[in-house]
Design a protein around this motif. Sequence first.
Motif, PDB file in Angstrom:
ATOM      1  N   LEU A  20     -17.140  -2.516  32.981  1.00 47.93           N
ATOM      2  CA  LEU A  20     -18.399  -1.886  32.583  1.00 47.93           C
ATOM      3  C   LEU A  20     -18.407  -1.478  31.129  1.00 47.93           C
ATOM      4  N   ASP A  21     -17.237  -1.028  30.581  1.00 43.01           N
ATOM      5  CA  ASP A  21     -17.233  -0.584  29.175  1.00 43.01           C
ATOM      6  C   ASP A  21     -17.404  -1.742  28.201  1.00 43.01           C
ATOM      7  N   GLU A  22     -17.199  -2.987  28.656  1.00 50.37           N
ATOM      8  CA  GLU A  22     -17.388  -4.143  27.781  1.00 50.37           C
ATOM      9  C   GLU A  22     -18.795  -4.751  27.900  1.00 50.37           C
ATOM     10  N   LEU A  23     -19.635  -4.190  28.786  1.00 48.29           N
ATOM     11  CA  LEU A  23     -20.984  -4.738  29.000  1.00 48.29           C
ATOM     12  C   LEU A  23     -22.043  -4.047  28.157  1.00 48.29           C
ATOM     13  N   GLU A  24     -21.624  -3.119  27.299  1.00 50.22           N
ATOM     14  CA  GLU A  24     -22.602  -2.402  26.466  1.00 50.22           C
ATOM     15  C   GLU A  24     -23.295  -3.368  25.513  1.00 50.22           C
ATOM     16  N   GLY A  25     -24.592  -3.384  25.537  1.00 44.15           N
ATOM     17  CA  GLY A  25     -25.363  -4.278  24.680  1.00 44.15           C
ATOM     18  C   GLY A  25     -25.529  -5.677  25.231  1.00 44.15           C
ATOM     19  N   PHE A  26     -24.860  -6.011  26.378  1.00 43.29           N
ATOM     20  CA  PHE A  26     -24.979  -7.367  26.920  1.00 43.29           C
ATOM     21  C   PHE A  26     -26.380  -7.620  27.475  1.00 43.29           C
ATOM     22  N   VAL A  27     -26.938  -6.643  28.221  1.00 43.82           N
ATOM     23  CA  VAL A  27     -28.295  -6.747  28.743  1.00 43.82           C
ATOM     24  C   VAL A  27     -29.233  -6.109  27.714  1.00 43.82           C
ATOM     25  N   THR A  28     -30.049  -6.917  27.068  1.00 46.06           N
ATOM     26  CA  THR A  28     -30.900  -6.451  25.986  1.00 46.06           C
ATOM     27  C   THR A  28     -32.141  -5.754  26.531  1.00 46.06           C
ATOM     28  N   ASP A  29     -32.880  -5.066  25.623  1.00 42.29           N
ATOM     29  CA  ASP A  29     -34.089  -4.347  26.046  1.00 42.29           C
ATOM     30  C   ASP A  29     -35.198  -5.295  26.471  1.00 42.29           C
ATOM     31  N   ASP A  30     -35.208  -6.513  25.908  1.00 41.88           N
ATOM     32  CA  ASP A  30     -36.265  -7.456  26.276  1.00 41.88           C
ATOM     33  C   ASP A  30     -35.906  -8.310  27.473  1.00 41.88           C
ATOM     34  N   GLU A  31     -34.835  -7.945  28.187  1.00 43.50           N
ATOM     35  CA  GLU A  31     -34.461  -8.684  29.408  1.00 43.50           C
ATOM     36  C   GLU A  31     -35.431  -8.306  30.519  1.00 43.50           C
ATOM     37  N   ASP A  32     -36.219  -9.298  31.024  1.00 38.56           N
ATOM     38  CA  ASP A  32     -37.219  -9.035  32.045  1.00 38.56           C
ATOM     39  C   ASP A  32     -36.890  -9.663  33.384  1.00 38.56           C
ATOM     40  N   ARG A  33     -35.683 -10.162  33.553  1.00 42.03           N
ATOM     41  CA  ARG A  33     -35.304 -10.752  34.850  1.00 42.03           C
ATOM     42  C   ARG A  33     -34.754  -9.663  35.764  1.00 42.03           C
ATOM     43  N   VAL A  34     -35.402  -9.513  36.920  1.00 41.66           N
ATOM     44  CA  VAL A  34     -35.069  -8.423  37.826  1.00 41.66           C
ATOM     45  C   VAL A  34     -33.647  -8.556  38.350  1.00 41.66           C
ATOM     46  N   THR A  35     -33.211  -9.775  38.666  1.00 42.84           N
ATOM     47  CA  THR A  35     -31.879  -9.965  39.255  1.00 42.84           C
ATOM     48  C   THR A  35     -30.771  -9.560  38.317  1.00 42.84           C
ATOM     49  N   VAL A  36     -30.964  -9.805  37.018  1.00 40.38           N
ATOM     50  CA  VAL A  36     -29.933  -9.416  36.038  1.00 40.38           C
ATOM     51  C   VAL A  36     -29.868  -7.898  35.927  1.00 40.38           C
ATOM     52  N   GLN A  37     -31.052  -7.235  35.868  1.00 41.56           N
ATOM     53  CA  GLN A  37     -31.074  -5.777  35.800  1.00 41.56           C
ATOM     54  C   GLN A  37     -30.458  -5.170  37.058  1.00 41.56           C
ATOM     55  N   ARG A  38     -30.766  -5.792  38.217  1.00 41.58           N
ATOM     56  CA  ARG A  38     -30.242  -5.274  39.475  1.00 41.58           C
ATOM     57  C   ARG A  38     -28.719  -5.412  39.544  1.00 41.58           C
ATOM     58  N   ALA A  39     -28.195  -6.506  39.018  1.00 40.08           N
ATOM     59  CA  ALA A  39     -26.736  -6.697  38.991  1.00 40.08           C
ATOM     60  C   ALA A  39     -26.057  -5.649  38.131  1.00 40.08           C
ATOM     61  N   LEU A  40     -26.669  -5.309  36.980  1.00 42.44           N
ATOM     62  CA  LEU A  40     -26.092  -4.278  36.106  1.00 42.44           C
ATOM     63  C   LEU A  40     -26.149  -2.916  36.773  1.00 42.44           C
ATOM     64  N   ASP A  41     -27.273  -2.590  37.472  1.00 41.95           N
ATOM     65  CA  ASP A  41     -27.377  -1.306  38.161  1.00 41.95           C
ATOM     66  C   ASP A  41     -26.330  -1.200  39.266  1.00 41.95           C
ATOM     67  N   ASP A  42     -26.118  -2.289  40.037  1.00 45.67           N
ATOM     68  CA  ASP A  42     -25.091  -2.278  41.091  1.00 45.67           C
ATOM     69  C   ASP A  42     -23.710  -2.087  40.484  1.00 45.67           C
ATOM     70  N   LYS A  43     -23.450  -2.690  39.330  1.00 43.07           N
ATOM     71  CA  LYS A  43     -22.143  -2.541  38.652  1.00 43.07           C
ATOM     72  C   LYS A  43     -21.913  -1.083  38.275  1.00 43.07           C
ATOM     73  N   LYS A  44     -22.983  -0.415  37.765  1.00 40.98           N
ATOM     74  CA  LYS A  44     -22.850   0.997  37.379  1.00 40.98           C
ATOM     75  C   LYS A  44     -22.645   1.881  38.600  1.00 40.98           C
ATOM     76  N   GLU A  45     -23.335   1.585  39.715  1.00 43.25           N
ATOM     77  CA  GLU A  45     -23.189   2.401  40.901  1.00 43.25           C
ATOM     78  C   GLU A  45     -21.799   2.280  41.529  1.00 43.25           C
ATOM     79  N   ASN A  46     -21.247   1.073  41.536  1.00 47.44           N
ATOM     80  CA  ASN A  46     -19.942   0.834  42.152  1.00 47.44           C
ATOM     81  C   ASN A  46     -18.780   1.289  41.282  1.00 47.44           C
ATOM     82  N   SER A  47     -19.024   1.487  39.977  1.00 46.58           N
ATOM     83  CA  SER A  47     -17.937   1.897  39.070  1.00 46.58           C
ATOM     84  C   SER A  47     -17.698   3.405  39.166  1.00 46.58           C
TER      85      SER A  47
END
Length: 294
Positions: A267-294
């Motif tokens: 998770l500490d290496e994913l900072e900035g990987f998902v940009t603000d203009d990312e509009d794909r729900v599945t990518v955002q959902r994967a990042l949220d699940d990563k934060k919840e499980n960490s």
Amino acid sequence: MLRIRLQRRGRKKRPIHHIVVADNRKPRDGRIIEDLGRFDNVTPKNQLTLNRERAIHWLKKGAQPSDTVRSIFKNQGIMYEMHLLRWGKSEEEIEEALTEWREKREEKEEDVPTRKERQQALLDAEEKEFQKQLKKKAEEAAREKAKQEALAAEEEEDEADEEVEAEEDKAEEAETEETQEAAEQEESEEVETQEDTADEDKEDDTEEAAAETEEEDKTDDDAEEEVEASDDEEEDEDNDSDEDSEAKTSSDMLAKEAIEHIENTPLDELEGFVTDDEDRVTVQRALDDKKENS
């Protein structure tokens, strides 16, 4: 007052709800009167185990279901059966009405996609849109490259034309010098008294030719310096493009690749990987699940 409600059981992040009859004054996990079944809403199909006869028995005695339990009973046809009983319908009429109700519900459920199917459809739509964007970017890059190549070809043609013109000028100057020398020789043969004047003119012509030669050499040196400067700028642009290519974000990848990268990267290496203009729900959902499980 008696209540038919859900009682949470199971373990952390994996609950299983019991459908129980209890006194309304008791706490949620307190003493119960009867256990009517299980409801597992974690699985996609919402698995349910229910004692239908005992549920109707307690409803007849006046037990009030909670909102969630009422929704479960309504989905199972229990509330519809209670309605028919209150209207005094016979068992045969009730069974016939329930059979017809179940057939209509099955037809309706066939048309409704499951959660997994909706998720896959969303992922396919995002992949299609991402491929479309990649194709558009590639076409724009190809057009820009063709434009740059055309400009470079025009510059090369201009340089070639300038070289031809320079050579023609040199040839004309050489012819002029030869003509002058011939005229001077003729004049020297005809009039010996004008030899000194002709020699001075010749020296002056020689100095002018030397000055022109120096100017041409200077022009050639300037052209070489411009070529070297343009080569350095192209090397800097190549280095910048290499550095940009190393820093990839989620918008540069397919949704599947971005999700796999999020799952396999700390998770500490994913900072900035998902940009603000990312509009794909599945990518955002994967990042949220990563934060919840960490």
